[in-house]
Write an enzyme that holds these catalytic residues in place. Structure first.
Site, PDB file in Angstrom:
ATOM      1  N   LYS A 120      79.326  20.679  14.255  1.00 38.93           N
ATOM      2  CA  LYS A 120      80.648  20.128  14.567  1.00 38.93           C
ATOM      3  C   LYS A 120      80.858  18.807  13.828  1.00 38.93           C
ATOM      4  O   LYS A 120      81.869  18.611  13.154  1.00 38.93           O
ATOM      5  CB  LYS A 120      80.774  19.902  16.076  1.00 38.93           C
ATOM      6  N   LYS A 155      85.293  21.038  22.431  1.00 36.42           N
ATOM      7  CA  LYS A 155      84.114  21.731  21.914  1.00 36.42           C
ATOM      8  C   LYS A 155      82.860  20.933  22.237  1.00 36.42           C
ATOM      9  O   LYS A 155      82.759  19.759  21.854  1.00 36.42           O
ATOM     10  CB  LYS A 155      84.194  21.899  20.392  1.00 36.42           C
ATOM     11  N   ARG A 205      85.887  32.938   8.212  1.00 33.44           N
ATOM     12  CA  ARG A 205      84.510  32.543   7.913  1.00 33.44           C
ATOM     13  C   ARG A 205      84.270  32.756   6.413  1.00 33.44           C
ATOM     14  O   ARG A 205      84.401  33.875   5.914  1.00 33.44           O
ATOM     15  CB  ARG A 205      83.525  33.368   8.743  1.00 33.44           C
ATOM     16  N   ARG A 219      88.435  36.565  11.172  1.00 28.43           N
ATOM     17  CA  ARG A 219      88.038  36.957  12.525  1.00 28.43           C
ATOM     18  C   ARG A 219      89.210  36.720  13.467  1.00 28.43           C
ATOM     19  O   ARG A 219      89.656  35.591  13.638  1.00 28.43           O
ATOM     20  CB  ARG A 219      86.818  36.158  12.978  1.00 28.43           C
ATOM     21  N   ARG A 227      89.542  32.311  21.058  1.00 27.70           N
ATOM     22  CA  ARG A 227      88.306  32.162  20.303  1.00 27.70           C
ATOM     23  C   ARG A 227      88.042  33.445  19.524  1.00 27.70           C
ATOM     24  O   ARG A 227      88.040  34.527  20.098  1.00 27.70           O
ATOM     25  CB  ARG A 227      87.139  31.858  21.246  1.00 27.70           C
ATOM     26  N   ASP A 267      84.213  27.476   8.620  1.00 23.14           N
ATOM     27  CA  ASP A 267      85.297  28.102   9.361  1.00 23.14           C
ATOM     28  C   ASP A 267      86.594  27.377   9.052  1.00 23.14           C
ATOM     29  O   ASP A 267      86.651  26.138   9.124  1.00 23.14           O
ATOM     30  CB  ASP A 267      85.012  28.070  10.863  1.00 23.14           C
ATOM     31  N   GLU A 275      84.696  23.977  11.107  1.00 26.03           N
ATOM     32  CA  GLU A 275      83.266  23.731  11.264  1.00 26.03           C
ATOM     33  C   GLU A 275      82.537  24.029   9.962  1.00 26.03           C
ATOM     34  O   GLU A 275      83.022  24.782   9.114  1.00 26.03           O
ATOM     35  CB  GLU A 275      82.667  24.607  12.378  1.00 26.03           C
ATOM     36  N   ASN A 277      78.814  25.473   9.288  1.00 25.45           N
ATOM     37  CA  ASN A 277      77.638  26.048   9.937  1.00 25.45           C
ATOM     38  C   ASN A 277      76.475  26.111   8.957  1.00 25.45           C
ATOM     39  O   ASN A 277      76.562  26.776   7.916  1.00 25.45           O
ATOM     40  CB  ASN A 277      77.971  27.454  10.447  1.00 25.45           C
TER      41      ASN A 277
END
Length: 308
Positions: A120, A155, A205, A219, A227, A267, A275, A277
């Protein structure tokens, strides 16, 4: 050539969905010998790092060899792909992997960057690409930000897969109590972001390999949820990168490459970075299925090209 994968217990991995399984299979097709272990199998004796690991033959899934005590110096590359949470055990494992790194072993992603790039908080390096964002512990600060933005998303900084992410309006009853709860009475910071309605159209993504985008999926959240995480029932769709998303990748790419973040999933919602990741990004299987692209093979080819 040998590669080691540091994972959750291999028996618990679903090879149909898991990106680590896809990478192991790609190594097998490239005639690379793969070994697996968990973080608890790592060790260091003085300045020498070792591991208790097993060989893996992934096709058909899976055949494991007997455990062997090996020096980490025997491996060309070590993949650290243990799923979050990034807890004490995870952090200590990165320190043990740094012992091997100091001896010349390639570790992906780079251990110090795994510690430094919280999934994050790492995105704050590129706050100009993000929706309005606040990270804080104080309830009054969070309330004021919520009032400014109107509708926000909370979050937890250590969350994964969309777990614990909450959408809430600034006038919601019990907002104070909720913020007290998620901050553990103002002892724990949380991330609050302006809610982006375009998330209903999808959360993209994008997988970057050594700084370059190689694949992406869109997504979409399931009905009744905002979400879009696949683990929570989100649906993956084929997609292509927009001009804006390509610009985001171009801005992030050099920093990711410089920091030793070889395999990363970012993302993006409505053209805004959400984000970054870095621990164990997913999406390879979905890209391969939806785009008919041998993405895992491309990742291993890029690895061998960039780190011969």
């Amino acid at each position: 050539m040998k590669q080691l994968f540091v994972l959750d217990p291999i028996e618990l991995i679903n090879p149909v969905k898991d990106s680590s399984a896809a990478l192991i299979e790609a190594c097998y097709r490239a005639s690379i010998e793969s070994w697996v272990c968990t973080p608890s199998d790592l060790q260091a004796k003085g300045a020498k790092a070792g591991v208790v690991a097993k060989t893996i033959i992934p096709e058909p899934w899976l055949t494991l060899g007997e455990p062997h005590n090996l020096s980490l110096n025997e491996f060309h590359c070590i993949w650290m792909r243990k799923d979050p949470p990034v807890d004490e055990a995870f952090l200590y494992a990165t320190h043990l992997l740094e012992v091997a790194e100091r001896n010349g072993v390639l570790v992906l992603n780079k251990p110090s960057s795994l510690r430094a790039w919280n999934e994050k908080l790492g995105a704050l390096r590129f706050s100009n690409l993000m929706a309005p964002t606040l990270v804080a512990s104080r309830v009054n600060e969070l309330k004021e930000f919520a009032h400014e933005q109107g509708e926000v998303v909370l979050k937890p900084l250590g969350g994964k897969g969309g777990q614990g992410v909450i959408r809430i309006g600034d006038a919601a009853a019990g907002l104070d109590a909720l913020l007290e709860l998620v901050t553990s009475q103002e002892q724990m910071p949380v991330m609050m972001q302006k809610f982006l309605p375009k998330v209903i159209e999808g959360d993209k993504r994008i997988l970057l390999v050594n700084g370059d985008p190689l694949g992406a999926i869109n997504r979409k959240p399931k009905k009744g949820d905002f979400r879009s995480n696949l683990a929570l029932g989100g649906k993956a769709e084929a997609t292509a990168l927009s001009v804006r998303e390509q610009e985001i990748c171009e801005e992030l790419g050099p920093s990711l490459k410089r920091e030793g973040l070889f395999f990363v999933g970012i993302d993006v919602i409505g053209g805004m970075l959400s984000e970054i990741n870095v621990t164990s990004p997913t999406g390879i299987r979905e890209v391969e299925r939806l785009a008919s692209v041998p993405l895992a093979d491309q990742v291993i080819e890029r690895l061998l090209k960039d780190f011969p």
